[in-house]
Design an enzyme around this catalytic site. Sequence first.
Site, PDB file in Angstrom:
ATOM      1  CD  GLN A   1      87.000  56.077 -53.487  1.00  0.00           C
ATOM      2  OE1 GLN A   1      86.794  55.545 -52.035  1.00  0.00           O
ATOM      3  NE2 GLN A   1      85.766  55.052 -54.094  1.00  0.00           N
ATOM      4  CD  GLU A   2      91.889  62.825 -57.555  1.00  0.00           C
ATOM      5  OE1 GLU A   2      91.138  62.739 -58.593  1.00  0.00           O
ATOM      6  OE2 GLU A   2      92.840  63.050 -57.331  1.00  0.00           O
TER       7      GLU A   2
ATOM      8  CG  ASN B   1      92.796  54.000 -55.080  1.00  0.00           C
ATOM      9  OD1 ASN B   1      93.760  54.139 -54.661  1.00  0.00           O
ATOM     10  ND2 ASN B   1      93.047  55.326 -55.873  1.00  0.00           N
TER      11      ASN B   1
ATOM     12  CG  HIS C   1      86.569  53.375 -59.484  1.00  0.00           C
ATOM     13  ND1 HIS C   1      86.412  54.857 -58.803  1.00  0.00           N
ATOM     14  CD2 HIS C   1      88.163  54.480 -59.659  1.00  0.00           C
ATOM     15  CE1 HIS C   1      86.912  55.577 -58.372  1.00  0.00           C
ATOM     16  NE2 HIS C   1      87.727  55.495 -58.351  1.00  0.00           N
TER      17      HIS C   1
ATOM     18  CG  HIS D   1      92.703  52.949 -61.245  1.00  0.00           C
ATOM     19  ND1 HIS D   1      92.327  54.401 -61.544  1.00  0.00           N
ATOM     20  CD2 HIS D   1      91.639  53.025 -60.035  1.00  0.00           C
ATOM     21  CE1 HIS D   1      91.643  55.286 -61.211  1.00  0.00           C
ATOM     22  NE2 HIS D   1      91.553  54.605 -59.973  1.00  0.00           N
TER      23      HIS D   1
ATOM     24  CG  ASP E   1      90.716  57.466 -65.313  1.00  0.00           C
ATOM     25  OD1 ASP E   1      91.591  58.546 -66.066  1.00  0.00           O
ATOM     26  OD2 ASP E   1      90.464  56.759 -64.304  1.00  0.00           O
ATOM     27  CB  ILE E   2      88.466  61.883 -68.538  1.00  0.00           C
ATOM     28  CG1 ILE E   2      88.366  62.812 -69.507  1.00  0.00           C
ATOM     29  CG2 ILE E   2      88.656  62.008 -67.348  1.00  0.00           C
ATOM     30  CD1 ILE E   2      87.220  63.173 -69.292  1.00  0.00           C
TER      31      ILE E   2
HETATM   32  P1  5GP Z   1      90.561  57.446 -57.496  1.00  0.00           P
HETATM   33  O1  5GP Z   1      91.749  58.335 -57.595  1.00  0.00           O
HETATM   34  O2  5GP Z   1      88.865  57.568 -57.400  1.00  0.00           O
HETATM   35  O3  5GP Z   1      90.627  55.795 -57.945  1.00  0.00           O
HETATM   36  O4  5GP Z   1      90.755  57.735 -59.313  1.00  0.00           O
HETATM   37  C1  5GP Z   1      88.704  58.240 -60.283  1.00  0.00           C
HETATM   38  C2  5GP Z   1      89.488  58.166 -61.303  1.00  0.00           C
HETATM   39  O5  5GP Z   1      88.471  58.414 -62.291  1.00  0.00           O
HETATM   40  C3  5GP Z   1      90.265  59.025 -61.880  1.00  0.00           C
HETATM   41  O6  5GP Z   1      91.633  58.719 -62.315  1.00  0.00           O
HETATM   42  C4  5GP Z   1      90.429  60.500 -63.428  1.00  0.00           C
HETATM   43  O7  5GP Z   1      90.725  60.460 -64.242  1.00  0.00           O
HETATM   44  C5  5GP Z   1      88.548  59.501 -63.557  1.00  0.00           C
HETATM   45  N1  5GP Z   1      87.611  60.360 -63.578  1.00  0.00           N
HETATM   46  C6  5GP Z   1      87.108  61.404 -62.862  1.00  0.00           C
HETATM   47  N2  5GP Z   1      86.148  62.056 -63.071  1.00  0.00           N
HETATM   48  C7  5GP Z   1      85.342  61.620 -65.421  1.00  0.00           C
HETATM   49  C8  5GP Z   1      84.798  61.427 -65.424  1.00  0.00           C
HETATM   50  O8  5GP Z   1      84.033  62.515 -65.460  1.00  0.00           O
HETATM   51  N3  5GP Z   1      85.006  60.843 -66.854  1.00  0.00           N
HETATM   52  C9  5GP Z   1      86.294  60.003 -66.535  1.00  0.00           C
HETATM   53  N4  5GP Z   1      85.760  59.182 -68.220  1.00  0.00           N
HETATM   54  N5  5GP Z   1      86.814  59.683 -66.263  1.00  0.00           N
HETATM   55  C10 5GP Z   1      87.213  60.220 -65.185  1.00  0.00           C
END
Ligand code: 5GP
Length: 137
Positions: free
Chosen positions: A93-94, A86, A99, A101, A30-31
Amino acid sequence: MSECIFCKIAAKEIPATVVFEDEEVLVFMDIGPIMKGHALVIPKKHYDPVTEIPDELLAKLHITAKKIAKAQLNGLGADGVNIMQNNGKASGQEVPHLHVHVIPRFDGDGHHWNWNAKSYNDFDEMSELADRIRHSV
Ligand code: 5GP
Ligand code: ZN
């Protein structure tokens, strides 16, 4: 899903730091880690939310998450692991590509989830919600 960032990562159209993959599953760093070593387990094929993915593939994602958790415990010396997933904006969720974590945790690492537990007005309120879930299973 040509605009999906995780589809692009799965297709190797944009770079990611991969730690494990097979035909169906990809694991990458995760970035924006909650804790250094935070990894994401995704299906290579686009699914979202969790209610849409076939059971066998969901099982495989979580078996893979277990594998990564073990690797964080053994390889990073983590003391614990959070496994989270999420679904929907309301959940935080973004990225709308399923996915999981996998977040390594260390004694005294200073991270605290804002858990903020609520309470029910009374037993009947909880019981009524339980009924509604039970009848929808
Ligand atoms: P969510 O909030 O959707 O559950 O988590 C999305 C996750 O994806 C976040 O922790 C965010 O840091 C990670 N993320 C978003 N864009 C990228 C990307 O382009 N590359 C990587 N490696 N992680 C990403
Ligand atoms: Zn996607």
